[in-house]
Design an enzyme around this catalytic site. Sequence first.
Site, PDB file in Angstrom:
ATOM      1  N   LYS A  99       0.829  -1.207   0.000  1.00  0.00           N
ATOM      2  CA  LYS A  99       0.000   0.000   0.000  1.00  0.00           C
ATOM      3  C   LYS A  99       0.861   1.253   0.000  1.00  0.00           C
ATOM      4  CE  LYS A  99      -3.348   2.914   0.216  1.00  0.00           C
ATOM      5  NZ  LYS A  99      -4.320   3.055   1.292  1.00  0.00           N
ATOM      6  N   LYS A 104       0.743  12.277   5.226  1.00  0.00           N
ATOM      7  CA  LYS A 104       0.999  11.213   6.207  1.00  0.00           C
ATOM      8  C   LYS A 104       1.532   9.962   5.510  1.00  0.00           C
ATOM      9  CE  LYS A 104      -2.130   8.406   7.159  1.00  0.00           C
ATOM     10  NZ  LYS A 104      -2.595   7.048   6.745  1.00  0.00           N
TER      11      LYS A 104
END
Length: 290
Positions: free
Chosen positions: A170, A239
């Site tokens: 991911k 992030k």
Amino acid sequence: MKLAFIGLGNMGFPMSCNLVKAGYTVYGVNRSEPKELQFQKQGGHIGKSLKELAQEADVIMTCLPLPADVEKVLLGEEGIIPNGKENLIIIDFSTVSPNLNKKIYAAAKEKNMAFLDAPISGGTTGAEAGTLSIMVGGDKEIYDKVLPIFEILGKNVYHIGESGSGSSIKLLNQYMVSAHTQAVSEAFVLAEKAGIDLSLLYEILNVSYAQSKIMERHYINNISKDDFTPGFELGLLHKDISLVNEMASSFDVTLPLGQKVTELISEALEAGLSKDDMSAMIKLMREKAK
């Protein structure tokens, strides 16, 4: 089978609703009560504490914005693992570091629970349609047990390997999403300066080697409408790229492009764009081009 879904945000809400539509009993938990009430209107159940769900649910899923949120919900004193029953299965759809996944996996195993990291890709459209890509790390026998749940939520479901491996892939996805987002922003601003019609540019690039899902998403949903209402906030992309850099550092790999993109996204956040959609990087590039 009783399910619980913690985090009824842009992704978690449609995902949990799809599980309700599939006939599961699903308890929803969210920081804001209005989203819980909205979930109840869709046939979901509410009103249970984390401690209660940890003892009553068979599978608990989390989809939360920040690693700190995941750690608190799963490992905190009032959280799932310290208060959960044996054989509870925990699935985290959030984007966090592989190291945090491994920490949670070990804590769950110590309590005779199971944990799968299962980060997702496909955006709110994929969440609503049940066509997400799901990258799963953890024990294969647990993956096989909950595969029917994954198949309701996603079209492309992969068991990658040990705990943390789903998050590793991911993060690589998010690295390329960040790079493509920046490339789209720069190219479209340069096109504006050159007097090129953006709709024509999109039409041509979309059938050329420059085509990407990110370009399609950003142009169709945001740039063409000059609407940067978030489907995925720029602050969350920051992030994610920060986690990518952390992952690269752990393997002594240098990401020159990643470091530059991180700097630019940081600049966008300082300019007040953190709550805009990630496609709002074009707004920063427009300011720089003035």
